[in-house]
Scaffold this active site. Structure first.
Site, short mmCIF file in Angstrom:
data_model
loop_
_atom_site.label_atom_id
_atom_site.label_comp_id
_atom_site.label_asym_id
_atom_site.label_seq_id
_atom_site.Cartn_x
_atom_site.Cartn_y
_atom_site.Cartn_z
NE ARG A 1 123.85 -33.56 -78.20
CZ ARG A 1 123.44 -33.65 -76.92
NH1 ARG A 1 122.74 -34.70 -76.52
NH2 ARG A 1 123.73 -32.71 -76.06
CE LYS B 1 121.11 -29.84 -76.43
NZ LYS B 1 119.96 -30.61 -75.93
CD GLU C 1 113.43 -35.91 -77.06
OE1 GLU C 1 113.76 -35.50 -75.92
OE2 GLU C 1 114.26 -36.16 -77.95
C1 LIG Z 1 119.64 -31.68 -75.16
C2 LIG Z 1 118.40 -32.48 -75.24
C3 LIG Z 1 118.21 -33.65 -74.47
C4 LIG Z 1 119.17 -34.12 -73.43
O1 LIG Z 1 120.47 -34.34 -73.88
P1 LIG Z 1 121.67 -34.36 -72.86
O2 LIG Z 1 122.86 -34.57 -73.72
O3 LIG Z 1 121.43 -35.49 -71.94
O4 LIG Z 1 121.68 -33.05 -72.14
C5 LIG Z 1 117.03 -34.38 -74.65
N1 LIG Z 1 116.08 -33.97 -75.52
C6 LIG Z 1 116.23 -32.85 -76.26
C7 LIG Z 1 115.14 -32.46 -77.20
C8 LIG Z 1 117.38 -32.08 -76.14
O5 LIG Z 1 117.51 -30.98 -76.89
#
Ligand SMILES: *Cc1c(COP(=O)(O)O)cnc(C)c1O
Length: 339
Positions: free
Chosen positions: A82, A184, A220
């Site tokens: 990722r 991210k 989200e």
């Molecule tokens: C990091 C994140 C998540 C959750 O991802 P995980 O890999 O399960 O920790 C969900 N939504 C957003 C906007 C994120 O930044």
């Protein structure tokens, strides 16, 4: 603060300076050999693209102490992949998967005394990140980059077990339809600070974001992914190019199908169809699962569960996933990397 003097029961999710962090610089087209450092302060150019143009991304994953004393990393290859996708989106160099996992392992080993003991519900949270640095002023990709991994001990998210919270549908968007929602990157979080603060001021746990194109579908929950359970034993979670593909979400999808026998649907979650669901939750690395008691939309609170009780499917998903993470439940092939 030393590991020996930590009060594991009162740990929250707060910055704690641990002993060592990993640091590598990308210069002249390659990552330089990384090192573990004691210094937790970065010295970077005032012109760094990370400071002005948001050229940066991050990851979050946990290391868990098992009953037998060994240490588990949960699906770090997924975090590495990722972060590579986030780096591609912002024109930053990839950190190879092996380098990413090795850096995580080194940081865990160098800070072993900070890993919360088995059974406390805590874990060592790892925060890898890549930032654009070096002298620069124009809007362009940086001349140099830093890849670093630091860590800190965190407590069980919900002291005394899972607890539902109420959330509020926000009228703001955290990401654009073809923007950076799936990466991210800090910019998405900057955009979510104000809506999150407004929701919290009204006593909600966080803001829920709708799809930025039509504002009719849930995307989200704060910085976590949404899922819901129907009366027909279906597990449903939104699918959209502006949803961040969470690794908790991905893992729950796999466990819901293979271990709980639920029908998995990745698709649209219309905000005017909340009555289709008997349970709902938010999922992400920090809380694992945060049960949703109710959702406020257009001044109406839609209640799934009272704030005391958690749905049975949510509890089973939570127990299965946390059991795998701490080594008490057999993990699907490749999910656990021993440190
Ligand atoms: C990091 C994140 C998540 C959750 O991802 P995980 O890999 O399960 O920790 C969900 N939504 C957003 C906007 C994120 O930044």
């Amino acid at each position: 603060m030393s590991g020996e003097s930590m009060n594991w029961e009162t740990l929250g999710f707060d910055y704690i300076k641990t002993d060592k962090r990993f640091l590598s610089t990308w210069r002249d087209g390659a990552w330089q050999p990384g090192e573990l450092t004691e210094d937790n302060v970065l010295h970077i150019s005032e012109g760094s693209t990370a400071l002005h143009y948001g050229q940066q991304c991050f990851e979050g994953l946990k290391a868990y102490r098992c009953k037998d004393g060994s240490i588990n990393l949960f699906r770090p290859d997924q975090n590495a992949a990722r972060m590579q996708r986030s780096c591609s989106r912002l024109l930053m160099p990839h950190v190879p998967t092996e380098m990413f996992i090795e850096a995580c392992k080194e940081v865990v080993r160098a800070n072993e005394r900070f890993i919360p003991p088995y059974g406390t519900g805590g874990a060592l949270y790892l925060r890898p990140f890549v930032i654009g640095v070096g002298d620069n002023i124009g809007v362009r990709t940086a001349p140099e980059f830093i890849f670093s991994v630091f860590c800190l001990p965190v407590g069980a998210y919900f002291k005394g077990g899972l607890k539902p919270h109420n959330f509020k549908i926000s009228s703001y968007d955290r990401a654009a339809p073809n923007g950076t929602g799936a990466a991210k990157v800090g910019g998405n979080y900057a955009a979510s600070l104000m809506p999150g603060a407004e929701a919290k001021k009204q006593n909600f746990a966080d803001a829920i974001y709708l799809d930025p194109q039509t504002h009719s579908k849930i995307e989200e929950v704060g910085s976590a992914n949404f899922f819901a359970i129907t009366a027909n034993n279906e597990f449903i979670t939104p699918q959209s190019p502006s949803v961040l593909p969470g690794i908790t979400r991905l893992s729950l999808i796999e466990l819901a199908g293979s271990r709980l026998g639920l029908k998995v649907i990745e698709g649209d979650v219309f905000v005017d169809r909340l009555g289709d669901f008997v349970e709902a939750g938010a999922c992400g690395t920090a809380a694992v699962i945060s049960p949703i008691g109710g959702i406020e939309y257009n001044d109406q609170l839609h209640v799934f569960h009272s704030l005391e009780d958690v749905g049975p499917v949510t509890v089973r998903l939570y127990n299965e996933l946390t059991g795998i993470q701490t080594g008490d439940v057999e993990a699907p092939e490749g999910w656990i990397v021993k440190v």
